[in-house]
Design a protein around this motif. Structure first.
Motif, PDB file in Angstrom:
ATOM      1  N   VAL A 193       0.876  -1.158  -0.061  1.00  0.00           N
ATOM      2  CA  VAL A 193       0.072   0.092  -0.159  1.00  0.00           C
ATOM      3  C   VAL A 193       0.901   1.198   0.096  1.00  0.00           C
ATOM      4  N   ALA A 194       1.944   1.274   0.693  1.00  0.00           N
ATOM      5  CA  ALA A 194       2.825   2.460   0.761  1.00  0.00           C
ATOM      6  C   ALA A 194       3.424   2.767  -0.619  1.00  0.00           C
ATOM      7  N   SER A 195       3.671   1.779  -1.568  1.00  0.00           N
ATOM      8  CA  SER A 195       4.167   2.225  -3.074  1.00  0.00           C
ATOM      9  C   SER A 195       3.327   2.915  -3.656  1.00  0.00           C
ATOM     10  N   PHE A 196       1.966   3.515  -3.107  1.00  0.00           N
ATOM     11  CA  PHE A 196       1.014   4.258  -3.641  1.00  0.00           C
ATOM     12  C   PHE A 196       1.107   5.530  -3.254  1.00  0.00           C
ATOM     13  N   PHE A 197       1.796   5.496  -1.993  1.00  0.00           N
ATOM     14  CA  PHE A 197       1.932   7.000  -1.039  1.00  0.00           C
ATOM     15  C   PHE A 197       3.179   7.397  -0.993  1.00  0.00           C
ATOM     16  N   THR A 198       4.081   7.041  -2.021  1.00  0.00           N
ATOM     17  CA  THR A 198       5.588   7.493  -1.821  1.00  0.00           C
ATOM     18  C   THR A 198       5.537   9.024  -1.896  1.00  0.00           C
ATOM     19  N   PRO A 199       6.626   9.765  -1.461  1.00  0.00           N
ATOM     20  CA  PRO A 199       6.983  11.278  -1.606  1.00  0.00           C
ATOM     21  C   PRO A 199       6.627  11.902  -2.843  1.00  0.00           C
ATOM     22  N   ALA A 200       7.232  11.197  -3.829  1.00  0.00           N
ATOM     23  CA  ALA A 200       7.028  11.516  -5.109  1.00  0.00           C
ATOM     24  C   ALA A 200       5.781  11.445  -5.516  1.00  0.00           C
ATOM     25  N   ARG A 201       4.942  10.372  -5.474  1.00  0.00           N
ATOM     26  CA  ARG A 201       3.612  10.479  -5.823  1.00  0.00           C
ATOM     27  C   ARG A 201       2.628  11.538  -5.346  1.00  0.00           C
ATOM     28  N   VAL A 202       2.922  11.572  -3.980  1.00  0.00           N
ATOM     29  CA  VAL A 202       2.231  12.693  -3.187  1.00  0.00           C
ATOM     30  C   VAL A 202       2.500  13.683  -3.830  1.00  0.00           C
ATOM     31  N   ALA A 203       3.720  14.143  -4.071  1.00  0.00           N
ATOM     32  CA  ALA A 203       4.074  15.476  -4.523  1.00  0.00           C
ATOM     33  C   ALA A 203       3.612  15.861  -5.874  1.00  0.00           C
ATOM     34  N   ALA A 204       3.581  14.856  -6.630  1.00  0.00           N
ATOM     35  CA  ALA A 204       2.895  14.964  -8.019  1.00  0.00           C
ATOM     36  C   ALA A 204       1.516  15.259  -8.096  1.00  0.00           C
ATOM     37  N   ALA A 205       0.553  15.031  -6.886  1.00  0.00           N
ATOM     38  CA  ALA A 205      -0.600  15.414  -6.662  1.00  0.00           C
ATOM     39  C   ALA A 205      -0.929  16.772  -6.682  1.00  0.00           C
ATOM     40  N   GLU A 206      -0.056  17.622  -6.182  1.00  0.00           N
ATOM     41  CA  GLU A 206      -0.374  18.885  -5.726  1.00  0.00           C
ATOM     42  C   GLU A 206      -1.263  19.943  -6.863  1.00  0.00           C
ATOM     43  N   PRO A 207      -0.600  19.804  -8.305  1.00  0.00           N
ATOM     44  CA  PRO A 207      -1.509  20.479  -9.220  1.00  0.00           C
ATOM     45  C   PRO A 207      -2.778  20.263  -9.087  1.00  0.00           C
ATOM     46  N   ARG A 208      -3.207  18.796  -9.195  1.00  0.00           N
ATOM     47  CA  ARG A 208      -4.512  18.186  -9.155  1.00  0.00           C
ATOM     48  C   ARG A 208      -5.234  18.984  -8.001  1.00  0.00           C
ATOM     49  N   ILE A 209      -4.568  18.599  -6.931  1.00  0.00           N
ATOM     50  CA  ILE A 209      -5.346  19.345  -5.565  1.00  0.00           C
ATOM     51  C   ILE A 209      -5.771  20.714  -5.763  1.00  0.00           C
ATOM     52  N   ARG A 210      -4.640  21.296  -6.110  1.00  0.00           N
ATOM     53  CA  ARG A 210      -5.050  23.072  -6.290  1.00  0.00           C
ATOM     54  C   ARG A 210      -6.074  23.176  -7.274  1.00  0.00           C
ATOM     55  N   SER A 211      -6.201  22.304  -8.443  1.00  0.00           N
ATOM     56  CA  SER A 211      -7.139  22.635  -9.607  1.00  0.00           C
ATOM     57  C   SER A 211      -8.664  22.215  -8.892  1.00  0.00           C
ATOM     58  N   LEU A 212      -8.619  21.236  -8.024  1.00  0.00           N
ATOM     59  CA  LEU A 212      -9.790  20.632  -7.436  1.00  0.00           C
ATOM     60  C   LEU A 212     -10.556  21.716  -6.588  1.00  0.00           C
ATOM     61  N   VAL A 213      -9.551  22.162  -5.775  1.00  0.00           N
ATOM     62  CA  VAL A 213     -10.246  23.282  -4.875  1.00  0.00           C
ATOM     63  C   VAL A 213     -10.560  24.447  -5.476  1.00  0.00           C
ATOM     64  N   ALA A 214      -9.812  25.015  -6.455  1.00  0.00           N
ATOM     65  CA  ALA A 214     -10.174  26.144  -7.512  1.00  0.00           C
ATOM     66  C   ALA A 214     -11.663  25.892  -8.094  1.00  0.00           C
ATOM     67  N   GLU A 215     -11.761  24.477  -8.318  1.00  0.00           N
ATOM     68  CA  GLU A 215     -13.275  24.151  -9.194  1.00  0.00           C
ATOM     69  C   GLU A 215     -14.297  24.337  -7.930  1.00  0.00           C
ATOM     70  N   ARG A 216     -13.903  24.096  -6.840  1.00  0.00           N
ATOM     71  CA  ARG A 216     -15.051  24.213  -5.658  1.00  0.00           C
ATOM     72  C   ARG A 216     -15.117  25.332  -5.028  1.00  0.00           C
ATOM     73  N   LEU A 217     -14.516  26.559  -5.437  1.00  0.00           N
ATOM     74  CA  LEU A 217     -14.590  27.843  -4.718  1.00  0.00           C
ATOM     75  C   LEU A 217     -16.057  28.498  -4.927  1.00  0.00           C
ATOM     76  N   GLY A 218     -16.545  29.271  -4.084  1.00  0.00           N
ATOM     77  CA  GLY A 218     -17.717  29.898  -4.346  1.00  0.00           C
ATOM     78  C   GLY A 218     -19.163  29.704  -3.706  1.00  0.00           C
ATOM     79  N   GLY A 219     -18.775  28.443  -2.801  1.00  0.00           N
ATOM     80  CA  GLY A 219     -19.918  27.943  -2.204  1.00  0.00           C
ATOM     81  C   GLY A 219     -20.267  28.740  -0.821  1.00  0.00           C
ATOM     82  N   GLY A 220     -21.373  28.380  -0.215  1.00  0.00           N
ATOM     83  CA  GLY A 220     -21.782  29.028   1.115  1.00  0.00           C
ATOM     84  C   GLY A 220     -21.363  27.943   2.180  1.00  0.00           C
ATOM     85  N   ASP A 221     -21.103  26.784   1.740  1.00  0.00           N
ATOM     86  CA  ASP A 221     -20.532  25.920   2.878  1.00  0.00           C
ATOM     87  C   ASP A 221     -19.300  25.150   2.511  1.00  0.00           C
TER      88      ASP A 221
END
Length: 370
Positions: A103-131
Motif C-alpha cells: 500500500v505504501a508504494s501508492f503513497f511515496t513522497p514523489a507520487r504525493v508531491a505530483a498530486a499537488e497541481p491536481r489538488i489545487r485545481s480541484l480546490v479552485a473548481e469548488r470555490l464560491g459555495g456557502g458551505d
C-alpha cells in the motif's frame, strides 16, 4: 512514561463521568482514567509507548464496532459475507509488513508531491459555495485518493455515502435502529470491493492480486483504506478551514511561504480529527502508576496539549498513517488556495453541528459569507 513503579494504584471508586464521544482533554482528571468501560490514556509519553509496542498492546480492536452489532444487523453482514480480517490497522501479525509495503508504494513522497497541481485545481473548481464542507471538503479528498490509487470509474457520492455511514456504524454511539439503517451500505461497500478485486479493476486491486493477497483480505484492506484515506482528510480540511477563518490575521497570511504548513501542524496538534485510537492489553501493565488488567481496552488520546508542540495525530510506530504526507499536503494546498482566491471570506457566526464519534470529530459545516 510507561514505567512500573512502587506507586501502583487502581482507579478510584468514584471518578467524574466522561462521555467518550464528546469529552475534552480538560475533563480528564488523570493521565490514565477508567471511563465508560474503557481506559483513557492521555499522557503523550504513555500513548507513544503504547503505540510503539504492538506485542504488549494489540491492535486487534482497532476496527471493532464501538457499539456491539445487534443480531439483526449481524445477520445482514453475514449475508453480505462482510469481514474485516487483520490487514493494516487491526493487524498485529507478521503479514502486516508486506501488506503495508504494498500500500505504501501508492503513497511515496514523489507520487504525493505530483498530486499537488491536481489538488489545487480541484480546490479552485469548488470555490464560491456557502458551505466549505459541503462544497469543497466533502468530496475533494475522495477524488484525490481514488486517482492516487489508480481506481477509475468510482462514483464519488456513493463512495462517500458508504464511507461516512461506515464510520458511524463502527465508531458511533448508535441505536439498533440506526445500525439497521446503515448496515446495507456497509455490506454493499464490501461486496463492491470484492467484485472490483475479481475484475482486477484498478491499479490497487491488480497489485493486490499479483501479490497473492486473497479477495477477502483485499476487500478488508481496501474497506478501511478507502474510508480512512479520505474521510479523515475531509475532517481535517473542515476543522482547519473553520479555525483559520476565526483568525483574520492568520487568514491574510496563509498565502505566505510555510504559513499554511505550520498552521496545519497546529491544527493536527490540538484539533486533530482523529482524536483517539484503540488498543488491547495482552497482559497486565502499569501506566503512569495505574495497574491496567490484561484484556483491557485502551482509548488513546492522540491530540496534543496547548503547551506541548508534540502530537500523535497520525499515530506512531509500525501503524503510523500511510497517508500522513498526502493529508498534510491537501490541507496546506486547500488553505492556501482558498485564502488566495477569497481573501474576504468570513465565517458565519452560528455554531455548526459536529461529528462526534469515538475516534473522529469535526464540524459538519463551515458556513461562510463574502
Amino acid at each position: 512514561m510507561l514505567t512500573v513503579t512502587d506507586r501502583v494504584s487502581h482507579p478510584p471508586a468514584s471518578v467524574p463521568i466522561v462521555d467518550l464521544f464528546t469529552f475534552t482533554r480538560a475533563e480528564l482528571t488523570s493521565p490514565v482514567q477508567f471511563a465508560g468501560g474503557r481506559w483513557v490514556v492521555s499522557g503523550h509519553d504513555d500513548v507513544r509507548a503504547v503505540l510503539a509496542d504492538p506485542v504488549t498492546y494489540l491492535p486487534d480492536n482497532a476496527l471493532t464496532a464501538v457499539t456491539p452489532v445487534a443480531p439483526a444487523a449481524l445477520r445482514a453482514l453475514v449475508r453480505a459475507r462482510f469481514s474485516l480480517p487483520p490487514t493494516l490497522a487491526n493487524n498485529g501479525s507478521s503479514s502486516h509488513a508486506g501488506l503495508r509495503r504494498l500500500v505504501a508504494s501508492f503513497f511515496t513522497p514523489a507520487r504525493v508531491a505530483a498530486a499537488e497541481p491536481r489538488i489545487r485545481s480541484l480546490v479552485a473548481e469548488r470555490l464560491g459555495g456557502g458551505d466549505l464542507v459541503r462544497d469543497l471538503a466533502w468530496d475533494l479528498p475522495a477524488v484525490v485518493l481514488v486517482e492516487l490509487l489508480g481506481l477509475p470509474n468510482v462514483d464519488i457520492p456513493t463512495l462517500k455515502r458508504w464511507s461516512s455511514g461506515s464510520l458511524e456504524f463502527f465508531w458511533g454511539d448508535i441505536t439498533r435502529e440506526r445500525q439497521m439503517e446503515l448496515v446495507d451500505d456497509v455490506g454493499d461497500f464490501h461486496q463492491w470491493l470484492v467484485k472490483r478485486y475479481h475484475a482486477r479493476d484498478g491499479e490497487l486491486f491488480c497489485a493486490l492480486a499479483d501479490a497473492g493477497v486473497s479477495a477477502e483480505d483485499s476487500a478488508g484492506l481496501c474497506y478501511f483504506l478507502l474510508i480512512a484515506g479520505q474521510e479523515t482528510t475531509t475532517q481535517l480540511l473542515s476543522a482547519a478551514l473553520r479555525r483559520a477563518l476565526q483568525d483574520r490575521a492568520l487568514w491574510a497570511r496563509l498565502a505566505e511561504p510555510g504559513v499554511a504548513e505550520s498552521f496545519v501542524e497546529d491544527v493536527l496538534r490540538t484539533d486533530t480529527p482523529v482524536v483517539t485510537w484503540r488498543r488491547l492489553t495482552a497482559r497486565e501493565v502499569v501506566l503512569s502508576g495505574v495497574r491496567v488488567p490484561a484484556g483491557a481496552e485502551l482509548v488513546l488520546l492522540l491530540s496534543g496539549e496547548e503547551t506541548d508542540s508534540r502530537h500523535l495525530a497520525f499515530g506512531y510506530g509500525r501503524h503510523f498513517c500511510l497517508g500522513a504526507g498526502l493529508a498534510r499536503l491537501e490541507a496546506a494546498v486547500t488553505l492556501r488556495t482558498v485564502a488566495e482566491h477569497e481573501p474576504s471570506l468570513h465565517l458565519l457566526g452560528q455554531e455548526p453541528e459536529w461529528l462526534n464519534l469515538l475516534s473522529f470529530r469535526a464540524p459538519k459545516s463551515v458556513a461562510v459569507s463574502r
